[in-house]
Design a protein around this motif. Structure first.
Motif, mmCIF file in Angstrom:
data_model
loop_
_atom_site.group_PDB
_atom_site.id
_atom_site.type_symbol
_atom_site.label_atom_id
_atom_site.label_comp_id
_atom_site.label_asym_id
_atom_site.label_seq_id
_atom_site.Cartn_x
_atom_site.Cartn_y
_atom_site.Cartn_z
ATOM 1 N N GLY A 66 14.951 8.513 -2.862
ATOM 2 C CA GLY A 66 14.480 8.622 -4.239
ATOM 3 C C GLY A 66 13.726 7.401 -4.725
ATOM 4 N N ASN A 67 14.015 7.017 -5.964
ATOM 5 C CA ASN A 67 13.335 5.880 -6.582
ATOM 6 C C ASN A 67 13.605 4.567 -5.857
ATOM 7 O OD1 ASN A 67 12.151 7.465 -8.547
ATOM 8 N ND2 ASN A 67 13.839 7.182 -9.994
ATOM 9 N N LYS A 68 14.806 4.426 -5.305
ATOM 10 C CA LYS A 68 15.123 3.194 -4.579
ATOM 11 C C LYS A 68 14.252 3.064 -3.329
ATOM 12 C CE LYS A 68 19.815 2.459 -6.159
ATOM 13 N NZ LYS A 68 21.213 2.240 -5.787
ATOM 14 N N ARG A 69 14.039 4.175 -2.642
ATOM 15 C CA ARG A 69 13.191 4.141 -1.456
ATOM 16 C C ARG A 69 11.743 3.836 -1.847
ATOM 17 N NH1 ARG A 69 14.077 8.914 2.037
ATOM 18 N NH2 ARG A 69 13.243 10.014 0.265
ATOM 19 N N THR A 70 11.263 4.475 -2.891
ATOM 20 C CA THR A 70 9.902 4.228 -3.366
ATOM 21 C C THR A 70 9.708 2.762 -3.726
ATOM 22 O OG1 THR A 70 9.750 6.480 -4.203
ATOM 23 C CG2 THR A 70 8.179 4.888 -5.090
ATOM 24 N N LYS A 71 10.667 2.204 -4.435
ATOM 25 C CA LYS A 71 10.593 0.791 -4.832
ATOM 26 C C LYS A 71 10.635 -0.118 -3.601
ATOM 27 C CE LYS A 71 12.719 -2.598 -7.870
ATOM 28 N NZ LYS A 71 13.779 -2.876 -8.841
ATOM 29 N N ALA A 72 11.492 0.199 -2.647
ATOM 30 C CA ALA A 72 11.607 -0.611 -1.428
ATOM 31 C C ALA A 72 10.314 -0.560 -0.615
ATOM 32 C CB ALA A 72 12.788 -0.134 -0.580
ATOM 33 N N LEU A 73 9.715 0.622 -0.478
ATOM 34 C CA LEU A 73 8.464 0.757 0.264
ATOM 35 C C LEU A 73 7.340 -0.024 -0.417
ATOM 36 C CD1 LEU A 73 8.670 4.542 1.203
ATOM 37 C CD2 LEU A 73 8.885 2.595 2.764
ATOM 38 N N ARG A 74 7.294 0.023 -1.728
ATOM 39 C CA ARG A 74 6.276 -0.737 -2.466
ATOM 40 C C ARG A 74 6.477 -2.238 -2.265
ATOM 41 N NH1 ARG A 74 7.052 0.297 -8.153
ATOM 42 N NH2 ARG A 74 7.419 2.191 -7.230
ATOM 43 N N LEU A 75 7.726 -2.679 -2.313
ATOM 44 C CA LEU A 75 8.032 -4.097 -2.121
ATOM 45 C C LEU A 75 7.682 -4.548 -0.698
ATOM 46 C CD1 LEU A 75 9.198 -6.693 -3.290
ATOM 47 C CD2 LEU A 75 11.461 -5.893 -2.603
ATOM 48 N N LEU A 76 7.966 -3.712 0.286
ATOM 49 C CA LEU A 76 7.599 -4.027 1.665
ATOM 50 C C LEU A 76 6.086 -4.169 1.811
ATOM 51 C CD1 LEU A 76 10.006 -1.632 3.581
ATOM 52 C CD2 LEU A 76 10.044 -4.126 3.673
ATOM 53 N N ALA A 77 5.343 -3.249 1.222
ATOM 54 C CA ALA A 77 3.882 -3.290 1.296
ATOM 55 C C ALA A 77 3.327 -4.536 0.616
ATOM 56 C CB ALA A 77 3.293 -2.035 0.657
ATOM 57 N N GLU A 78 3.810 -4.833 -0.578
ATOM 58 C CA GLU A 78 3.336 -6.003 -1.319
ATOM 59 C C GLU A 78 3.656 -7.294 -0.576
ATOM 60 O OE1 GLU A 78 5.126 -5.694 -5.174
ATOM 61 O OE2 GLU A 78 3.879 -3.984 -5.753
ATOM 62 N N THR A 79 4.838 -7.374 -0.001
ATOM 63 C CA THR A 79 5.245 -8.579 0.715
ATOM 64 C C THR A 79 4.385 -8.794 1.952
ATOM 65 O OG1 THR A 79 7.506 -8.336 -0.093
ATOM 66 C CG2 THR A 79 7.179 -9.747 1.825
ATOM 67 N N ALA A 80 4.150 -7.743 2.728
ATOM 68 C CA ALA A 80 3.312 -7.870 3.925
ATOM 69 C C ALA A 80 1.897 -8.304 3.544
ATOM 70 C CB ALA A 80 3.269 -6.552 4.683
ATOM 71 N N GLU A 81 1.361 -7.725 2.492
ATOM 72 C CA GLU A 81 0.012 -8.075 2.055
ATOM 73 C C GLU A 81 -0.054 -9.516 1.546
ATOM 74 O OE1 GLU A 81 -3.585 -6.047 -0.510
ATOM 75 O OE2 GLU A 81 -1.545 -5.385 -0.855
ATOM 76 N N ASN A 82 0.932 -9.931 0.778
ATOM 77 C CA ASN A 82 0.955 -11.303 0.256
ATOM 78 C C ASN A 82 1.081 -12.335 1.369
ATOM 79 O OD1 ASN A 82 0.655 -10.474 -2.394
ATOM 80 N ND2 ASN A 82 2.851 -10.441 -2.782
ATOM 81 N N ILE A 83 1.943 -12.063 2.328
ATOM 82 C CA ILE A 83 2.122 -13.001 3.439
ATOM 83 C C ILE A 83 0.856 -13.055 4.291
ATOM 84 C CG2 ILE A 83 3.407 -13.402 5.579
ATOM 85 C CD1 ILE A 83 4.894 -14.177 2.978
ATOM 86 N N SER A 84 0.233 -11.911 4.540
ATOM 87 C CA SER A 84 -1.016 -11.899 5.306
ATOM 88 C C SER A 84 -2.104 -12.689 4.583
ATOM 89 C CB SER A 84 -1.488 -10.467 5.536
ATOM 90 O OG SER A 84 -0.570 -9.774 6.343
#
Length: 99
Positions: A66-84
């Protein structure tokens, strides 16, 4: 066992297959011989923040939905992009050197 990889976008499937094979001997031979059962779950999030379906599958197996998965996926994407972005911005710096 979860193995995170941040490949360039065109190598997502290749990275997944490589990571699955990387631990094959460990999980199928060594750990099984000692009475353990292990599952390797490679997860790919590309350098530009695209989250592979493997991340979705991992969160589902961990009963995160649900919403927790959506939030986690968004956070994973943002973190990978920021670190890159951070790594790219320092591409000309010498991080490790001997003087």
């Amino acid at each position: 066992m979860v193995e995170l990889t941040v490949p360039y976008e065109s190598r997502m499937e290749e990275a997944h297959a490589f990571k699955e094979g990387k631990y094959l001997d460990l999980t199928k031979l060594e750990l099984k011989k000692d009475g353990y059962e292990a599952k390797v779950m490679p997860v790919e999030i590309d350098a530009r923040g695209f989250v592979g379906s493997s991340a979705y599958g991992l969160l589902s197996k961990l009963s995160i939905g649900g919403n927790k998965r959506t939030k986690a996926l968004r956070l994973l994407a943002e973190t990978a992009e920021n670190i890159s972005r951070w790594i790219w911005s320092r591409r000309n710096e010498r991080l490790l050197h001997k003087d």
